[in-house]
Design a protein around this motif. Structure first.
Motif, short mmCIF file in Angstrom:
data_model
loop_
_atom_site.label_atom_id
_atom_site.label_comp_id
_atom_site.label_asym_id
_atom_site.label_seq_id
_atom_site.Cartn_x
_atom_site.Cartn_y
_atom_site.Cartn_z
N ASN A 272 0.84 -1.20 0.00
CA ASN A 272 0.00 0.00 0.00
C ASN A 272 0.87 1.25 0.00
O ASN A 272 2.06 1.20 0.33
CB ASN A 272 -0.88 0.01 1.25
N ASP A 273 0.28 2.39 -0.38
CA ASP A 273 0.97 3.67 -0.22
C ASP A 273 0.96 4.05 1.26
O ASP A 273 -0.02 3.83 1.97
CB ASP A 273 0.26 4.75 -1.04
N GLY A 274 2.05 4.66 1.72
CA GLY A 274 2.12 5.11 3.11
C GLY A 274 2.80 4.09 4.00
O GLY A 274 3.58 3.25 3.54
N ILE B 170 8.62 -0.92 -2.90
CA ILE B 170 8.02 -0.43 -4.14
C ILE B 170 7.47 -1.63 -4.89
O ILE B 170 8.19 -2.59 -5.15
CB ILE B 170 9.05 0.33 -5.00
N GLU C 295 4.59 2.08 -8.59
CA GLU C 295 4.00 3.32 -8.12
C GLU C 295 3.53 3.25 -6.67
O GLU C 295 3.30 4.28 -6.05
CB GLU C 295 2.84 3.73 -9.02
N LYS C 296 3.37 2.05 -6.10
CA LYS C 296 2.98 1.90 -4.70
C LYS C 296 4.23 1.94 -3.83
O LYS C 296 5.16 1.15 -4.04
CB LYS C 296 2.23 0.59 -4.48
N VAL C 297 4.26 2.85 -2.85
CA VAL C 297 5.43 3.03 -2.00
C VAL C 297 5.02 2.88 -0.54
O VAL C 297 4.16 3.63 -0.05
CB VAL C 297 6.08 4.41 -2.23
N SER C 298 5.63 1.92 0.15
CA SER C 298 5.33 1.68 1.56
C SER C 298 6.57 1.91 2.42
O SER C 298 7.70 1.62 1.99
CB SER C 298 4.83 0.24 1.78
N GLN D 183 8.72 9.45 2.18
CA GLN D 183 7.72 10.50 1.92
C GLN D 183 7.98 11.17 0.57
O GLN D 183 7.06 11.48 -0.18
CB GLN D 183 7.76 11.53 3.04
N LEU E 33 6.72 9.31 -2.39
CA LEU E 33 5.26 9.36 -2.54
C LEU E 33 4.80 10.65 -3.20
O LEU E 33 3.62 10.80 -3.51
CB LEU E 33 4.59 9.24 -1.16
N LYS F 75 6.78 10.22 -8.26
CA LYS F 75 5.90 9.31 -9.03
C LYS F 75 6.17 9.46 -10.52
O LYS F 75 6.07 8.49 -11.28
CB LYS F 75 4.44 9.64 -8.73
#
Length: 567
Positions: A419-421, A451, A457-460, A490, A493, A498
């Motif tokens: 997930n993002d975040g 990633i 594109e999803k960054v955790s 951060q 994101l 992106k």
């Protein structure tokens, strides 16, 4: 020729990659041998079918046609007799179309027409095709001028088909060679023009290639000796005159590989134009690269044309003509269209990691953050601030191991998505992973950045420690003490990052090349702290709004007499 037989043979031709099916070659051989004197030669061949091989060989030598070794040395006598009965009714002027009808269409007609319109080859000019495959460029040139001087190379079993068609069309100045182009090949051409098939999706072409590179029926496609697209471009343009020109059309994913030959082409300042196309027959996304060795030196500019929003499918002739005209007017008349064309300095391309994808330069990318709130990213402004490549400040852990049947890695949890975040661990089924599923060979650690491996594109951000946890994507592990891992997560994101990560997905641009702004560590920590404080207030406000909204709905349902249905 009987259309039912053409359809029957066309289906069987799909199996030619196994070299068991000789019917197509039998038809080709009979047409070739009987083309110039159909009535008498058919009569002789029917009564002496065993003479076909020697007749074919003798005529090929007489006409100076060098067919490949795939031409059968033994033949089916009964099949030859049957073909003689069928072909006796066919005129020689139908022979070329009969052969072409037996071969699957490459669906590259639109691309070939566009390339030919761009090139505008003159009658007295010589043309080289570094790998002609289906013969799209070659046959389009001959349709315009049957006497055009053309040299072509090809290593698939389609070679014999195209060679025979050029003979049947009475092309007088064509030289086809069944081998790869090399540094020792002929030189001094006016043009090199070539369309490279999308070999990953073109199953038929893959069979043709495999058939010509192994006597075994099964061969790993990935292990075939494919030449890199930039090898073709460099070899091709090196075979042209000092003022020679080149046009290469190929799949968009082949454009962006980090290759020293690509850098050489850019730094030699031979590239004049790059055209990015959307879906066009034969390609999901394609690029046309135009080169000119006589390009005005020290110009140090490349014209980028982003026609990726032009869709060529299900269009009528007038619509296709209008799209072609816009591209040609941009090239030939220097017409300017907003969000369509931009002239880019070579320095900007170099600073962008030698990225040649027009959409990276022509349009400002817009990211939708929230409803009615968009952010427009101006990538060109990125060059005005101090940056560092991600690979210099962090380890990029992208190596993979593979699971096997029998669940040999059952003690690990395999995370297939993120997930993002802040990273949230969901329940994933890792007990029934299928054979050879790739997972990272590095277990997730606290402060890692994840990633996703599909869109990139999803960054955790991993905020705590886990045991035996593997990931299917890429792990970023900070190693430079001058950067804060939370700040880096951060930053990745942000819309600007992106934009960089989008290049990884579309253009095979390595994550290690993603650029990161260089700011003092104290500013990073202060920025993250301020952001977290603001988000705490925002989240508290959101929570209160949600509670108020739920209270309002409950009151409405109570007044409607529906509250007993909702708990």
């Amino acid at each position: 020729m009987d259309k039912n037989i053409i359809r029957y043979e066309q289906e069987k031709f799909l199996k030619i990659g196994e070299i068991d099916n000789k019917e197509i070659y039998h038809i080709m051989m009979v047409l070739f041998v009987t083309h110039d004197n159909r009535k008498d030669s058919i009569k002789f061949l029917k009564s002496h079918p065993g003479e076909l091989v020697s007749l074919f060989k003798d005529k090929a030598e007489q006409q100076k046609l060098n067919f490949s070794d795939n031409i059968p040395k033994t033949i089916d006598l009964e099949m030859i007799r049957n073909l003689c009965d069928i072909l006796a009714k066919q005129g020689p002027d139908e022979d070329a179309e009969t052969i072409l009808a037996l071969c699957l269409n490459s669906d590259n007609d639109l691309m070939a027409e566009l390339v030919m319109d761009i090139a505008n080859v003159q009658e007295d000019e010589t043309v080289l095709d570094v790998e002609f495959g289906y013969g799209d460029i070659l046959l389009h040139l001959l349709d315009i001028n049957i006497h055009q001087s053309i040299t072509g190379y090809d290593v698939t079993t389609l070679f014999d088909v195209i060679l025979l068609v050029t003979y049947l069309k009475h092309a007088s100045n064509v030289n086809l060679l069944h081998k790869k182009i090399s540094s020792k090949s002929d030189t001094n051409f006016d043009w090199v023009i070539s369309i490279s098939p999308d070999i990953r999706f073109d199953q038929f072409f893959r069979k043709m290639y495999i058939a010509d590179n192994s006597n075994e029926r099964i061969q790993e496609f990935e292990n075939l000796p494919w030449m890199n697209i930039y090898d073709y471009i460099k070899l091709g343009i090196s075979k042209t005159k000092p003022d020679g020109r080149g046009i290469f059309a190929f799949d968009i994913f082949d454009l962006q590989g980090d290759n020293p030959l690509k850098r050489e082409l850019i730094e030699n300042d031979w590239i004049t134009d790059v055209i990015q196309l959307g879906w066009i027959a034969g390609f999901v996304g394609a690029v046309i690269l135009i080169l000119d060795k006589a390009k005005k030196k020290n110009l140090k500019k490349v014209r980028m044309i982003d026609a990726s929003e032009m869709t060529w499918g299900n269009k009528n002739n007038s619509e296709i003509t209008a799209m072609k005209k816009r591209i040609l007017d941009t090239l030939n008349k220097n017409n300017s269209y907003a969000d369509f064309v931009r002239t880019v300095d070579i320095d900007e391309i170099v600073n962008s990691g030698y990225d040649l994808l027009p959409e990276a330069y022509v349009k400002d990318r817009v990211y939708k953050q929230f409803e009615q709130f968009d952010i427009k990213v101006h990538r060109s402004e990125f060059y005005n601030i101090k940056t560092i490549e991600l690979g210099e400040i962090a380890d990029i852990l992208g190596g993979h191991i593979y699971t096997t049947q029998g669940n040999s890695k059952s003690k690990y949890r395999i995370i297939m998505g993120n997930n993002d975040g802040d990273f949230v661990l969901n329940d994933f089924d890792w007990l029934n992973m299928w054979k050879n599923y790739p997972v990272s060979n590095n277990m997730i650690q606290k402060y890692d950045i994840l990633i996703d491996g599909v869109t990139h594109e999803k960054v955790s951000y991993v905020t705590k420690s886990y045991v035996n946890l593997l990931f299917t994507g890429t792990i970023i592990r900070l190693k430079d003490s001058k950067f804060d891992s939370r700040w880096l997560a951060q930053y990745l994101l942000t819309p600007l990052a992106k934009t960089e990560l989008k290049r990884v997905y579309q253009a095979d641009f390595p994550i290690s090349k993603v650029r990161v702004p260089v700011i003092p560590l104290a500013s990073q920590i202060a920025g993250v702290r301020s952001y977290n404080q603001d988000m705490a207030v925002i989240n508290d406000t959101r929570k209160k709004i949600t509670e108020n909204l739920n209270d309002a709905k409950s009151e409405l349902y109570r007044e409607m007499g529906l509250n007993k249905f909702f708990k």
